[in-house]
Write a protein that holds these residues in place. Structure first.
Motif, short mmCIF file in Angstrom:
data_model
loop_
_atom_site.label_atom_id
_atom_site.label_comp_id
_atom_site.label_asym_id
_atom_site.label_seq_id
_atom_site.Cartn_x
_atom_site.Cartn_y
_atom_site.Cartn_z
N THR A 182 2.30 4.69 1.28
CA THR A 182 2.44 5.18 2.65
C THR A 182 1.56 6.41 2.86
OG1 THR A 182 4.26 6.64 2.08
CG2 THR A 182 4.84 4.39 2.73
N LYS A 183 1.29 6.71 4.11
CA LYS A 183 0.48 7.89 4.43
C LYS A 183 1.15 9.15 3.89
CE LYS A 183 -2.75 6.14 7.21
NZ LYS A 183 -4.15 6.16 6.87
N GLY A 184 2.47 9.22 4.05
CA GLY A 184 3.21 10.39 3.57
C GLY A 184 3.09 10.56 2.07
N SER A 185 3.20 9.48 1.32
CA SER A 185 3.11 9.59 -0.14
C SER A 185 1.70 9.99 -0.57
CB SER A 185 3.54 8.30 -0.82
OG SER A 185 2.61 7.27 -0.57
N GLN A 186 0.68 9.47 0.12
CA GLN A 186 -0.69 9.87 -0.18
C GLN A 186 -0.88 11.37 0.10
OE1 GLN A 186 -3.17 7.33 2.21
NE2 GLN A 186 -2.98 5.60 0.81
N ARG A 187 -0.35 11.84 1.24
CA ARG A 187 -0.48 13.25 1.59
C ARG A 187 0.24 14.13 0.56
NH1 ARG A 187 3.11 15.92 3.96
NH2 ARG A 187 4.14 14.13 4.93
N ARG A 188 1.46 13.74 0.15
CA ARG A 188 2.21 14.52 -0.84
C ARG A 188 1.49 14.57 -2.18
NH1 ARG A 188 6.39 11.90 1.81
NH2 ARG A 188 6.47 10.25 0.24
N ARG A 189 0.89 13.45 -2.56
CA ARG A 189 0.16 13.40 -3.82
C ARG A 189 -1.03 14.35 -3.79
NH1 ARG A 189 -4.08 10.29 -4.48
NH2 ARG A 189 -4.99 10.20 -6.54
N LYS A 203 0.85 -1.18 0.00
CA LYS A 203 0.00 0.00 0.00
C LYS A 203 0.89 1.24 0.00
CE LYS A 203 -3.79 -1.96 2.66
NZ LYS A 203 -4.54 -1.88 3.92
#
Length: 139
Positions: free
Chosen positions: A113-120, A111
């Protein structure tokens, strides 16, 4: 000169067919008299030098390069026939090494990561803001 594919796999001279012709390119007047262009033909489908499993893997991976089950490699970049023969045999060895290499391990899906989802999402918001500022607001 045999072709070395791996530490335990060698293709003997008896399975290699060499053809020579006149080459274009560098060589001056000697290019008109010397058969320096080399074609190396190796019958991959009929070889006994490779184990059955590796031969099948190579046949599958090199299917688009085969001519009647054979690999044809041409070399004419050097002025001497000997150098072109060495270049062709090295190229054949490299091609077969890549073709019989074990497939890479399967990728395990993970899945984001939370950080990559936030950056996207932040990037999407920024882009949206840029486009919003470009709109014509004179109504």
């Amino acid at each position: 000169m045999p072709v070395y594919v791996a530490t335990d796999i060698t293709i003997p001279d008896a399975e290699l067919h060499w053809r020579f012709s006149r080459s274009s390119g560098p060589g001056g007047q000697g290019v008109n008299t010397t058969d320096s262009r080399v074609e190396l033909v190796f019958d991959l489908a009929g070889t006994r030098s490779l184990p059955e499993a590796l031969r099948e893997r190579a046949l599958t991976r090199l299917a688009d390069r085969l001519v009647d089950g054979s690999i044809v490699i041409a070399a004419s970049e050097f002025r001497s026939q000997l150098r072109n023969r060495q270049a062709a045999s090295e190229r054949l060895g490299e091609l077969l090494r890549k073709a019989i290499a074990a497939p890479p391990p399967k990728r395990r899906a993970t899945k984001p990561t939370k950080g990559s989802q936030r950056r996207r999402l932040e990037g999407k918001r920024r882009r949206s803001q840029v486009k919003r500022l470009r709109r014509d607001t004179s109504d």
